[in-house]
Design a protein around this motif. Structure first.
Motif, PDB file in Angstrom:
ATOM      1  N   SER A 186      10.726   1.511 -43.499  1.00 52.11           N
ATOM      2  CA  SER A 186       9.519   0.478 -44.030  1.00 52.11           C
ATOM      3  C   SER A 186       8.208   0.860 -44.926  1.00 52.11           C
ATOM      4  O   SER A 186       8.364   1.883 -45.176  1.00 52.11           O
ATOM      5  CB  SER A 186       8.402   0.112 -42.305  1.00 52.11           C
ATOM      6  OG  SER A 186       9.523   0.472 -41.393  1.00 52.11           O
TER       7      SER A 186
ATOM      8  N   LYS B 250      12.595  -7.244 -44.467  1.00 55.90           N
ATOM      9  CA  LYS B 250      11.685  -8.034 -43.782  1.00 55.90           C
ATOM     10  C   LYS B 250      10.933  -8.953 -45.048  1.00 55.90           C
ATOM     11  O   LYS B 250      10.607  -7.790 -45.827  1.00 55.90           O
ATOM     12  CB  LYS B 250      11.319  -8.291 -42.493  1.00 55.90           C
ATOM     13  CG  LYS B 250      11.769  -7.475 -41.041  1.00 55.90           C
ATOM     14  CD  LYS B 250      11.283  -7.609 -40.159  1.00 55.90           C
ATOM     15  CE  LYS B 250      12.388  -7.810 -39.207  1.00 55.90           C
ATOM     16  NZ  LYS B 250      11.851  -6.920 -37.837  1.00 55.90           N
ATOM     17  N   SER B 251      10.272 -10.210 -44.579  1.00 52.17           N
ATOM     18  CA  SER B 251       9.566 -10.365 -45.644  1.00 52.17           C
ATOM     19  C   SER B 251       8.316 -10.833 -45.630  1.00 52.17           C
ATOM     20  O   SER B 251       8.574 -11.481 -44.370  1.00 52.17           O
ATOM     21  CB  SER B 251      10.269 -11.918 -46.782  1.00 52.17           C
ATOM     22  OG  SER B 251      11.866 -11.746 -46.865  1.00 52.17           O
TER      23      SER B 251
ATOM     24  N   THR C 157      10.188  -8.783 -50.341  1.00 53.06           N
ATOM     25  CA  THR C 157      10.994  -9.084 -49.596  1.00 53.06           C
ATOM     26  C   THR C 157      10.791  -7.075 -49.432  1.00 53.06           C
ATOM     27  O   THR C 157      11.199  -6.842 -50.879  1.00 53.06           O
ATOM     28  CB  THR C 157      11.848  -9.136 -50.299  1.00 53.06           C
ATOM     29  OG1 THR C 157      11.449 -11.022 -49.489  1.00 53.06           O
ATOM     30  CG2 THR C 157      13.213  -9.370 -48.587  1.00 53.06           C
TER      31      THR C 157
END
Length: 163
Positions: A87, A115-116, A80
């Motif tokens: 990013s 995000k993951s 994660t």
């Protein structure tokens, strides 16, 4: 003592009074080892955050070898991006030869802030091809996960469950 890992994925959204949410739960039994860490990845540098090897039959039944996790025992992998605005590029290093000589090829994906990336077993679980974008069905081992954060340092969480 082994336990059961429960992985829950849930999306909640209502559009025009219609619920489009979804909830999925996966249970993975016989988990007896967890590798979890938060890694700070410095700006403009590649950081290997987890490394895998085939170490079946290692003395004492060890699941680690030279700091690597036994790829044959891994059942779940999650990375994660903990940064709130930056990013990262996540590189999946692939060992086509499956001889513990190191990665032969790689595939990279953009992992946006928060995000993951998840996958099941990395043993015979991945491969890449640059020949006419053909579908690859002969799967090999994941060697490592490498993070390139670009011009900003970021932290990532690595979670690996093994039997």
């Amino acid at each position: 003592m082994a336990g059961t890992l429960k992985v829950k994925i849930q999306e909640d959204i209502i559009l025009e009074n219609q619920d489009y949410g979804s909830k999925r739960t996966l249970e993975i039994s016989s988990i007896d080892e967890i590798y979890k860490r938060i890694v700070t990845c410095p700006a403009n540098a590649e950081t290997t955050v987890v490394h895998f090897k085939q170490v079946a039959g290692a003395a004492g039944g060890a699941t680690k070898f030279d700091g690597a996790l036994d790829i044959q025992d891994v059942r779940y992998i999650r990375l994660t991006n903990l940064d709130s605005s930056n990013s990262i590029t996540l590189s999946l290093q692939v060992e086509v030869g499956e001889d513990d000589s190191g990665a032969d090829v790689s595939a990279s994906i953009l992992l946006e802030a928060g995000k993951s990336f998840m996958m099941g077993s990395g043993h015979d679980g991945i491969n890449v091809s640059d020949a006419n974008a053909n579908l690859v069905t002969d799967l090999v081992d994941l060697d490592s996960l490498v993070v390139q954060p670009g011009s900003n340092a970021v932290s990532v969480e690595v979670f690996v469950a093994s039997v």
